[in-house]
Design a protein around this motif. Sequence first.
Motif, PDB file in Angstrom:
ATOM      1  N   GLY A 303       0.802  -1.214   0.000  1.00 29.13           N
ATOM      2  CA  GLY A 303       0.000   0.000   0.000  1.00 29.13           C
ATOM      3  C   GLY A 303       0.837   1.268   0.000  1.00 29.13           C
ATOM      4  N   PHE A 304       0.164   2.368   0.371  1.00 27.65           N
ATOM      5  CA  PHE A 304       0.814   3.683   0.368  1.00 27.65           C
ATOM      6  C   PHE A 304       1.223   4.041   1.795  1.00 27.65           C
ATOM      7  CE2 PHE A 304      -1.810   3.612  -3.447  1.00 27.65           C
ATOM      8  CZ  PHE A 304      -0.948   4.134  -4.393  1.00 27.65           C
ATOM      9  N   PRO A 305       2.155   4.952   1.957  1.00 22.19           N
ATOM     10  CA  PRO A 305       2.859   5.733   0.938  1.00 22.19           C
ATOM     11  C   PRO A 305       3.976   4.929   0.258  1.00 22.19           C
ATOM     12  CG  PRO A 305       3.686   6.324   3.093  1.00 22.19           C
ATOM     13  CD  PRO A 305       2.548   5.372   3.331  1.00 22.19           C
ATOM     14  N   VAL A 306       4.292   5.319  -0.962  1.00 19.67           N
ATOM     15  CA  VAL A 306       5.370   4.668  -1.707  1.00 19.67           C
ATOM     16  C   VAL A 306       6.722   5.242  -1.303  1.00 19.67           C
ATOM     17  CG1 VAL A 306       6.358   4.420  -4.012  1.00 19.67           C
ATOM     18  CG2 VAL A 306       3.913   4.060  -3.663  1.00 19.67           C
ATOM     19  N   PHE A 307       6.759   6.542  -1.065  1.00 19.24           N
ATOM     20  CA  PHE A 307       7.994   7.207  -0.634  1.00 19.24           C
ATOM     21  C   PHE A 307       7.919   7.490   0.860  1.00 19.24           C
ATOM     22  CE2 PHE A 307       7.187   8.530  -5.023  1.00 19.24           C
ATOM     23  CZ  PHE A 307       8.381   8.190  -5.635  1.00 19.24           C
ATOM     24  N   TYR A 308       9.077   7.741   1.440  1.00 19.24           N
ATOM     25  CA  TYR A 308       9.083   8.292   2.789  1.00 19.24           C
ATOM     26  C   TYR A 308      10.248   9.261   2.910  1.00 19.24           C
ATOM     27  CZ  TYR A 308      13.088   5.671   4.658  1.00 19.24           C
ATOM     28  OH  TYR A 308      14.339   5.183   4.912  1.00 19.24           O
ATOM     29  N   THR A 309      10.081  10.238   3.785  1.00 23.71           N
ATOM     30  CA  THR A 309      11.151  11.214   4.025  1.00 23.71           C
ATOM     31  C   THR A 309      11.626  11.071   5.463  1.00 23.71           C
ATOM     32  OG1 THR A 309       9.609  12.957   4.688  1.00 23.71           O
ATOM     33  CG2 THR A 309      10.188  12.815   2.347  1.00 23.71           C
ATOM     34  N   GLN A 310      12.870  11.418   5.668  1.00 26.34           N
ATOM     35  CA  GLN A 310      13.470  11.239   6.988  1.00 26.34           C
ATOM     36  C   GLN A 310      14.537  12.300   7.190  1.00 26.34           C
ATOM     37  OE1 GLN A 310      16.042   7.693   7.908  1.00 26.34           O
ATOM     38  NE2 GLN A 310      14.214   7.053   9.033  1.00 26.34           N
ATOM     39  N   GLU A 311      14.646  12.802   8.395  1.00 26.42           N
ATOM     40  CA  GLU A 311      15.647  13.815   8.686  1.00 26.42           C
ATOM     41  C   GLU A 311      17.046  13.217   8.661  1.00 26.42           C
ATOM     42  OE1 GLU A 311      14.799  15.754  12.362  1.00 26.42           O
ATOM     43  OE2 GLU A 311      13.510  17.257  11.418  1.00 26.42           O
ATOM     44  N   ARG A 312      17.958  13.903   7.975  1.00 23.49           N
ATOM     45  CA  ARG A 312      19.363  13.504   7.938  1.00 23.49           C
ATOM     46  C   ARG A 312      20.228  14.746   8.136  1.00 23.49           C
ATOM     47  NH1 ARG A 312      20.075   8.200   5.726  1.00 23.49           N
ATOM     48  NH2 ARG A 312      18.143   7.124   6.288  1.00 23.49           N
ATOM     49  N   VAL A 313      21.454  14.540   8.563  1.00 24.10           N
ATOM     50  CA  VAL A 313      22.380  15.648   8.805  1.00 24.10           C
ATOM     51  C   VAL A 313      23.258  15.840   7.569  1.00 24.10           C
ATOM     52  CG1 VAL A 313      24.260  16.519  10.236  1.00 24.10           C
ATOM     53  CG2 VAL A 313      22.388  15.214  11.270  1.00 24.10           C
ATOM     54  N   GLY A 314      23.280  17.077   7.061  1.00 21.98           N
ATOM     55  CA  GLY A 314      24.043  17.374   5.861  1.00 21.98           C
ATOM     56  C   GLY A 314      25.280  18.199   6.150  1.00 21.98           C
ATOM     57  N   ARG A 315      25.747  18.897   5.134  1.00 18.44           N
ATOM     58  CA  ARG A 315      26.972  19.684   5.255  1.00 18.44           C
ATOM     59  C   ARG A 315      26.819  20.765   6.315  1.00 18.44           C
ATOM     60  NH1 ARG A 315      30.140  22.729   0.254  1.00 18.44           N
ATOM     61  NH2 ARG A 315      31.953  23.387   1.473  1.00 18.44           N
ATOM     62  N   GLY A 316      27.852  20.905   7.147  1.00 20.70           N
ATOM     63  CA  GLY A 316      27.824  21.909   8.196  1.00 20.70           C
ATOM     64  C   GLY A 316      26.862  21.598   9.323  1.00 20.70           C
ATOM     65  N   GLY A 317      26.366  20.357   9.390  1.00 20.66           N
ATOM     66  CA  GLY A 317      25.442  19.977  10.448  1.00 20.66           C
ATOM     67  C   GLY A 317      24.004  20.373  10.190  1.00 20.66           C
ATOM     68  N   ARG A 318      23.724  20.923   8.997  1.00 20.75           N
ATOM     69  CA  ARG A 318      22.350  21.318   8.685  1.00 20.75           C
ATOM     70  C   ARG A 318      21.487  20.089   8.434  1.00 20.75           C
ATOM     71  NH1 ARG A 318      25.379  25.339   6.118  1.00 20.75           N
ATOM     72  NH2 ARG A 318      25.517  24.081   4.220  1.00 20.75           N
ATOM     73  N   VAL A 319      20.280  20.128   8.937  1.00 24.87           N
ATOM     74  CA  VAL A 319      19.356  19.006   8.806  1.00 24.87           C
ATOM     75  C   VAL A 319      18.472  19.200   7.574  1.00 24.87           C
ATOM     76  CG1 VAL A 319      17.457  17.743   9.899  1.00 24.87           C
ATOM     77  CG2 VAL A 319      19.351  18.594  11.293  1.00 24.87           C
ATOM     78  N   PHE A 320      18.288  18.138   6.801  1.00 22.86           N
ATOM     79  CA  PHE A 320      17.391  18.165   5.649  1.00 22.86           C
ATOM     80  C   PHE A 320      16.617  16.856   5.622  1.00 22.86           C
ATOM     81  CE2 PHE A 320      21.049  15.850   4.228  1.00 22.86           C
ATOM     82  CZ  PHE A 320      20.599  14.963   3.269  1.00 22.86           C
ATOM     83  N   ARG A 321      15.642  16.774   4.744  1.00 18.63           N
ATOM     84  CA  ARG A 321      14.810  15.580   4.655  1.00 18.63           C
ATOM     85  C   ARG A 321      15.189  14.798   3.398  1.00 18.63           C
ATOM     86  NH1 ARG A 321      11.237  15.597   8.686  1.00 18.63           N
ATOM     87  NH2 ARG A 321      10.355  13.644   7.910  1.00 18.63           N
ATOM     88  N   VAL A 322      15.662  13.584   3.602  1.00 20.11           N
ATOM     89  CA  VAL A 322      16.059  12.727   2.499  1.00 20.11           C
ATOM     90  C   VAL A 322      14.833  11.989   1.970  1.00 20.11           C
ATOM     91  CG1 VAL A 322      16.565  10.645   3.836  1.00 20.11           C
ATOM     92  CG2 VAL A 322      17.872  11.110   1.774  1.00 20.11           C
ATOM     93  N   ILE A 323      14.807  11.712   0.650  1.00 19.67           N
ATOM     94  CA  ILE A 323      13.684  11.034   0.007  1.00 19.67           C
ATOM     95  C   ILE A 323      14.121   9.637  -0.420  1.00 19.67           C
ATOM     96  CG2 ILE A 323      11.929  11.189  -1.806  1.00 19.67           C
ATOM     97  CD1 ILE A 323      12.729  14.165  -2.087  1.00 19.67           C
ATOM     98  N   LYS A 324      13.351   8.625  -0.038  1.00 18.18           N
ATOM     99  CA  LYS A 324      13.680   7.256  -0.417  1.00 18.18           C
ATOM    100  C   LYS A 324      12.398   6.505  -0.747  1.00 18.18           C
ATOM    101  CE  LYS A 324      16.901   4.999   1.728  1.00 18.18           C
ATOM    102  NZ  LYS A 324      17.710   4.287   2.733  1.00 18.18           N
ATOM    103  N   PHE A 325      12.538   5.412  -1.498  1.00 13.82           N
ATOM    104  CA  PHE A 325      11.418   4.490  -1.626  1.00 13.82           C
ATOM    105  C   PHE A 325      11.247   3.756  -0.300  1.00 13.82           C
ATOM    106  CE2 PHE A 325      12.105   4.480  -6.356  1.00 13.82           C
ATOM    107  CZ  PHE A 325      10.819   4.887  -6.688  1.00 13.82           C
ATOM    108  N   ARG A 326      10.010   3.543   0.092  1.00 19.99           N
ATOM    109  CA  ARG A 326       9.758   2.833   1.345  1.00 19.99           C
ATOM    110  C   ARG A 326      10.057   1.340   1.157  1.00 19.99           C
ATOM    111  NH1 ARG A 326       5.478   0.104   3.239  1.00 19.99           N
ATOM    112  NH2 ARG A 326       4.121   0.840   1.540  1.00 19.99           N
TER     113      ARG A 326
END
Length: 461
Positions: A303-326
């Motif tokens: 079923g859905f959702p097909v994608f999921y987003t999750q918080e990850r730490v990027g350059r300089g410690g900034r947090v962003f949301r990564v996109i992946k297939f579930r």
Amino acid sequence: MLRLFNHYVPANAFAQVLFDSLLLFAAILVAASMQLSGGFALVEALAPSALVFAVIMIALNSALGLYRGGPTSSLYDTLARILLSLLASIPIAYAVFRILPWGIFDQQRGELTVVLLLGAILALRGFVVGAAGEPLLRRRILVIGTGNEAAAVDQSLRSQSTRALQVVGFYPAVNNDDVVVSNHRILAANASLLEAVRAHDVNEIIVAVRERRGGSMSLKQLLDCKLAGVKVLDLSSFYERVRGQVRIDALKASWLIYGDGFRQGWLRSTIKRCFDLVVGTVMLVLALPVMALTAVAIAVESGFPVFYTQERVGRGGRVFRVIKFRSMRTDAEKDGKPRWASARDDRVTRVGRIIRKTRIDELPQLLNVIRGEMSLVGPRPERPYFVDQLAREIPFFAVRHSVKPGLTGWAQVRYQYGSTVDDAIQKLQYDLYYVKNHTLFLDVLILAETVRVVLTGEGAH
């Protein structure tokens, strides 16, 4: 080992690639001369296409691991890489050969059989000459020290499964380290270091003692050896060159500050960003059909959702949301507590196991790359919960955040999947090497290695 664009490449592998490229280039010209006449004019007309053909085929074989050695390079593994290389090379060779402009040579098809046969011979030659040619490039190494550090150096060289680096013995340090290595491999200390180097025809010295000041060794003797043309390496430089790691247990903050590398200039960042945008966009367009089928498969199974987003730490410690297939069940973290995914995680769905094994679950992150939150190549981004934990337990962990996280990375192609603090330490050592030495050349090598990892399923989780 040869250093190309800040990255160390095994000398025997580089020699094989260069020789095979020239031989395949010559094979095309010889095949043409068997069908046509024209002398230098023929060579001049065919040389550009022949060169492009040779480079493409050798690059393909390199990506498939034909020239790759390492700890697991048994005879079975080597033969398997050769077979995979041949199976992939033959149909691609036909396609590339037909696309390239050959002029009148394009009308003659008999020579194509000759070229492909020579290509197969070249692949087998890469294996045979690679094994036989290592002694020609052999480096004789003397290790200073007899303790745990010296034993670790010896073990690292043995695990490379190569005869190109040979330890001739261990020279006792002045401070009399504990003896961990075999006694029969310890050289007599009654001769000076330079005399021992000359007696055993040593090319390189590795200083495998923890403390290099306060009488642990004679700096004058080391200087005499260096002035005599012998290369001298400390532990950090040794692991960087041989293992492609910056070892934490042999690392000091002063080495990070004063050592070569770790440059993050605007020119390097601009080139990397342009490369990410162009290649990332092309990859996204090519991957759209696979991504569409994956989305349908996930929806049908769980079923859905097909994608999921999750918080990850990027350059300089900034947090962003990564996109992946579930790839896990929708209730994978129903208790709200973050958990590392394990190799045989029961939360992974059937479709999830397939897309994780083939890395298809990572494809939506191409959007993160295009948006500038990630790069195609770099340390894999971790969740803030784990970053806080690992930064407390592992020295220099925050250094990996000086560059953008990547869709793939040096640690991903050099180390198997792991889910413990010890695994995080091993991967960090590879990440530090990448942060120190990253160039466009290394990025292309990592992308090529990623193709091999995906095709062979190596390190899949």
